[in-house]
Write a protein that holds these residues in place. Structure first.
Motif, PDB file in Angstrom:
ATOM      1  N   UNK A 192      68.404 128.764  23.457  1.00  9.73           N
ATOM      2  CA  UNK A 192      66.773 128.949  23.014  1.00  9.73           C
ATOM      3  C   UNK A 192      65.700 129.529  21.480  1.00  9.73           C
ATOM      4  N   UNK A 193      67.049 130.037  20.875  1.00  9.94           N
ATOM      5  CA  UNK A 193      67.080 131.002  20.056  1.00  9.94           C
ATOM      6  C   UNK A 193      67.757 130.197  18.699  1.00  9.94           C
ATOM      7  N   UNK A 194      68.360 128.929  18.209  1.00 12.88           N
ATOM      8  CA  UNK A 194      69.277 128.601  18.096  1.00 12.88           C
ATOM      9  C   UNK A 194      68.398 128.135  16.669  1.00 12.88           C
ATOM     10  N   UNK A 195      66.697 127.420  16.425  1.00 13.73           N
ATOM     11  CA  UNK A 195      66.800 127.946  15.534  1.00 13.73           C
ATOM     12  C   UNK A 195      65.734 128.674  14.989  1.00 13.73           C
ATOM     13  N   UNK A 196      65.429 129.980  15.263  1.00 16.43           N
ATOM     14  CA  UNK A 196      65.058 130.763  15.078  1.00 16.43           C
ATOM     15  C   UNK A 196      66.439 132.306  14.406  1.00 16.43           C
ATOM     16  N   UNK A 197      67.149 131.435  14.679  1.00 15.37           N
ATOM     17  CA  UNK A 197      68.867 132.490  14.424  1.00 15.37           C
ATOM     18  C   UNK A 197      69.275 131.620  13.158  1.00 15.37           C
TER      19      UNK A 197
ATOM     20  N   UNK B  87      78.764 125.382   8.667  1.00 14.62           N
ATOM     21  CA  UNK B  87      78.740 126.072   7.814  1.00 14.62           C
ATOM     22  C   UNK B  87      78.179 127.847   8.089  1.00 14.62           C
ATOM     23  N   UNK B  88      77.740 128.123   8.772  1.00 14.47           N
ATOM     24  CA  UNK B  88      77.562 129.731   9.465  1.00 14.47           C
ATOM     25  C   UNK B  88      77.971 130.287  10.790  1.00 14.47           C
ATOM     26  N   UNK B  89      79.159 129.234  10.870  1.00 12.36           N
ATOM     27  CA  UNK B  89      79.777 129.702  11.835  1.00 12.36           C
ATOM     28  C   UNK B  89      79.365 129.831  13.382  1.00 12.36           C
ATOM     29  N   UNK B  90      77.645 129.624  13.168  1.00  7.70           N
ATOM     30  CA  UNK B  90      77.361 129.652  14.335  1.00  7.70           C
ATOM     31  C   UNK B  90      77.315 128.796  15.783  1.00  7.70           C
ATOM     32  N   UNK B  91      76.891 129.539  16.892  1.00  8.03           N
ATOM     33  CA  UNK B  91      76.994 128.700  17.905  1.00  8.03           C
ATOM     34  C   UNK B  91      76.112 127.670  18.044  1.00  8.03           C
ATOM     35  N   UNK B  92      76.574 126.526  18.340  1.00  3.38           N
ATOM     36  CA  UNK B  92      75.137 125.245  18.641  1.00  3.38           C
ATOM     37  C   UNK B  92      74.959 125.704  19.795  1.00  3.38           C
ATOM     38  N   UNK B  93      75.667 125.938  20.568  1.00  2.00           N
ATOM     39  CA  UNK B  93      75.038 126.426  22.354  1.00  2.00           C
ATOM     40  C   UNK B  93      75.009 127.598  22.388  1.00  2.00           C
ATOM     41  N   UNK B  94      73.928 127.654  21.321  1.00  2.00           N
ATOM     42  CA  UNK B  94      73.016 129.881  21.701  1.00  2.00           C
ATOM     43  C   UNK B  94      72.065 129.744  22.560  1.00  2.00           C
TER      44      UNK B  94
ATOM     45  N   UNK C 106      71.592 138.192   5.991  1.00  2.00           N
ATOM     46  CA  UNK C 106      72.900 137.424   6.355  1.00  2.00           C
ATOM     47  C   UNK C 106      72.063 136.905   7.576  1.00  2.00           C
ATOM     48  N   UNK C 107      73.386 136.557   8.572  1.00  2.00           N
ATOM     49  CA  UNK C 107      73.537 135.955   9.732  1.00  2.00           C
ATOM     50  C   UNK C 107      73.476 137.095  10.052  1.00  2.00           C
ATOM     51  N   UNK C 108      73.808 137.884  10.926  1.00  2.00           N
ATOM     52  CA  UNK C 108      73.053 138.957  11.393  1.00  2.00           C
ATOM     53  C   UNK C 108      72.399 139.442  11.582  1.00  2.00           C
ATOM     54  N   UNK C 109      71.440 140.087  10.529  1.00  2.00           N
ATOM     55  CA  UNK C 109      70.306 140.758  10.536  1.00  2.00           C
ATOM     56  C   UNK C 109      69.412 139.269  10.913  1.00  2.00           C
ATOM     57  N   UNK C 110      69.496 137.984  10.808  1.00  2.00           N
ATOM     58  CA  UNK C 110      68.807 137.239  10.985  1.00  2.00           C
ATOM     59  C   UNK C 110      68.634 137.145  13.026  1.00  2.00           C
ATOM     60  N   UNK C 111      70.044 136.924  13.208  1.00  2.00           N
ATOM     61  CA  UNK C 111      70.035 137.000  15.099  1.00  2.00           C
ATOM     62  C   UNK C 111      69.054 138.414  15.117  1.00  2.00           C
TER      63      UNK C 111
END
Ligand code: PHE
Length: 475
Positions: free
Chosen positions: A304-309, A295-302, A135-140
């Motif tokens: 340096x972790x963006x691509x890893x998340x 598509x997964x409601x992630x934050x575009x401005x999150x 899930x998105x959470x696990x990846x984060x």
């Protein structure tokens, strides 16, 4: 004239080898890791537009100038500037421009290696199936666990630094040329594949809107600590700084690569190929990542972790995702590797020329220094993550030590270096010398280059600097 000088470090075996090496330097974490997250932090479309404009009117002409100076001087940037300044009858203080570049390269590599270490770490994580159906959470969480553990980060950073020094120690043609030949096309294919996945499974239209529909309000207006909007040119400076960073300009990397370029190769054509490849890779990375973000409601401005998340999530949900995931992070590692060697080459070449030590020794010395400096970045992701040294200044309020280091190098040192390179190439060096070295065959091309580097580039860089400093304020 330049034909009389020879580099003591050797030469590229061909024009193609130079293009590969320079493209290898340009295409790196800047394109795949940094471009998406700073685009996300600065509001999307308008930022991308300014970035593209900077590549075209500042990046391309300066890259030509850097290659030209390098090939004419045929030494490390410090000595090249020294020699060319004497040749032009000017002060040898110009060599300090070379020093500025060495300092920038050293500082950039110190954090670059830490981030590249994340890519290496993710090869292992992807291979062990960590992301399968995650899930998105696990990846984060995988990301959080990595960056909050200094020991792990130090281990990966050490490994990457060793890899870098190994290649640098082996010299100009020492094997990486071949690796780049294979890796670059492979990276391109995987990116296209990822874009394909994102088209089908992500919010593709929304991502295209975000990336290509300029919203200048989002670029110029930011929120202060009290949630109030304020106007600033900072986003423009970041876009411009990134144009330098992504093309490896303003610190001598391309200059030193140019010093190994055989005579008779067209500088204008090679520059065009390199800049185009670099830009295409960055845009593909954006098109692969943002559809997944939206598509997964992630934050575009999150940050340096963006691509890893985001990307591991896509790998976890696609057919053959484990294989592609492993491949992707291997290729990302290679992209970073071919960039990191160019970050230290100016320093190593200088040590060999002036101190007379061997390449191996020079590589070990710079590597150890950069490794130690990298600890600062490592700690700013965990034990020092609450330290915001310049929180009193609006545009720096949330910036960690790593963020500031990145800001200082990419947005100040590189554009400043580029500005001075431009000034040297057209105001100090004689017209005959640059015309001969660029050898464009076509008078219009040379005139256009000269006009851009003489007036447009320095003025553009100055305008952005002065606006961010608040000395002038164009609204
Ligand atoms: N261009 C590289 C990248 O985009 C970084 C780099 C900057 C390399 C400056 C050399 C010099 O990742």
């Amino acid at each position: 004239m330049s034909g009389q000088r020879e580099s003591i470090h050797g030469q590229w075996s061909s024009r193609g080898a130079f293009i590969l090496a320079a493209t290898g330097s340009a295409v790196g974490l800047g394109n795949i890791w940094k471009f998406p997250y700073i685009t996300g932090e600065n509001g999307g479309g308008a930022f991308v537009l300014v970035y593209l404009a900077c590549i075209a009117i500042i990046g391309v002409p300066i890259m030509m100038a850097e290659i030209m100076l390098g090939r004419r001087g045929r030494q490390s940037p410090i000595n090249t500037m020294h020699t060319l300044a004497i040749e032009a009858g000017h002060s040898t203080n110009w060599q300090y421009l070379g020093w500025l570049g060495v300092a920038a390269g050293f500082l950039i590599l110190s954090y670059y290696s830490v981030i590249a270490g994340w890519a290496v770490a993710y090869v292992v994580r992807a291979a062990s199936g960590t992301f399968t159906n995650a899930s998105v959470e696990v990846v984060k969480n995988v990301f959080i666990q990595l960056v909050s553990d200094p020991e792990k980060l130090i281990a990966w950073h050490s490994l990457f630094m060793l890899m870098t020094m190994f290649v640098v120690a082996r010299g100009v043609q020492g094997g990486l040329e071949k690796a780049v030949r294979l890796m670059m096309p492979a990276l391109f294919v995987i990116l296209v594949l990822l874009v394909g996945y994102s088209m089908q499974n992500g919010a593709f239209a929304k991502a295209v809107d975000f990336l290509f529909k300029p919203d200048f309000h989002a670029l110029f207006y930011h929120l202060d600590g009290h949630g109030k909007e304020y106007f600033s040119w900072n986003g423009v400076l970041i876009a411009m700084g990134h144009a330098f960073f992504t093309l490896s300009l303003g610190m001598g990397a391309i200059m030193v690569y140019g010093s190994y370029l055989p005579n008779g190769t067209s500088i204008a054509q090679t520059t065009f190929v390199i800049a185009l490849a670099d830009t295409v890779v960055a845009l593909l990375a954006g098109l692969a990542i943002f559809p997944i973000v939206f598509a997964n409601n992630l934050e575009p401005d999150s940050g340096p972790g963006l691509i890893f998340n985001t990307l591991p999530f896509a790998f976890g949900h696609m057919e053959g995702g484990t294989l592609f995931g492993v491949l992707f992070f291997i290729l990302l590692t290679f992209a970073a590797w071919t960039s990191s060697i160019s970050l230290v080459e100016p320093a190593v070449a200088w040590l060999v020329e002036n101190i007379g030590i061997s390449r191996v020794r020079a590589a070990v010395i710079t590597g150890l220094g950069c490794w130690a400096a990298g600890l600062v970045t490592i700690f700013s992701f965990n034990v020092w993550s609450d330290i915001k040294p310049l929180s009193g200044i609006k545009i720096f309020k949330d910036k960690t030590i790593f963020d500031l280091l990145d800001y200082l190098t990419a947005n100040i040192m590189l554009p400043l270096g580029g500005l001075l390179i431009a000034i040297f190439a057209v105001w100090i060096m004689s017209r005959e010398a640059s015309m001969e070295e660029l050898d464009m065959g076509n008078r219009f091309g040379y005139k256009l280059w000269r006009f851009l580097v003489r007036y447009i580039t320095p003025v553009a860089v100055m305008i952005v600097f002065l606006n961010v400093l608040g000395i002038i304020s164009l609204k």
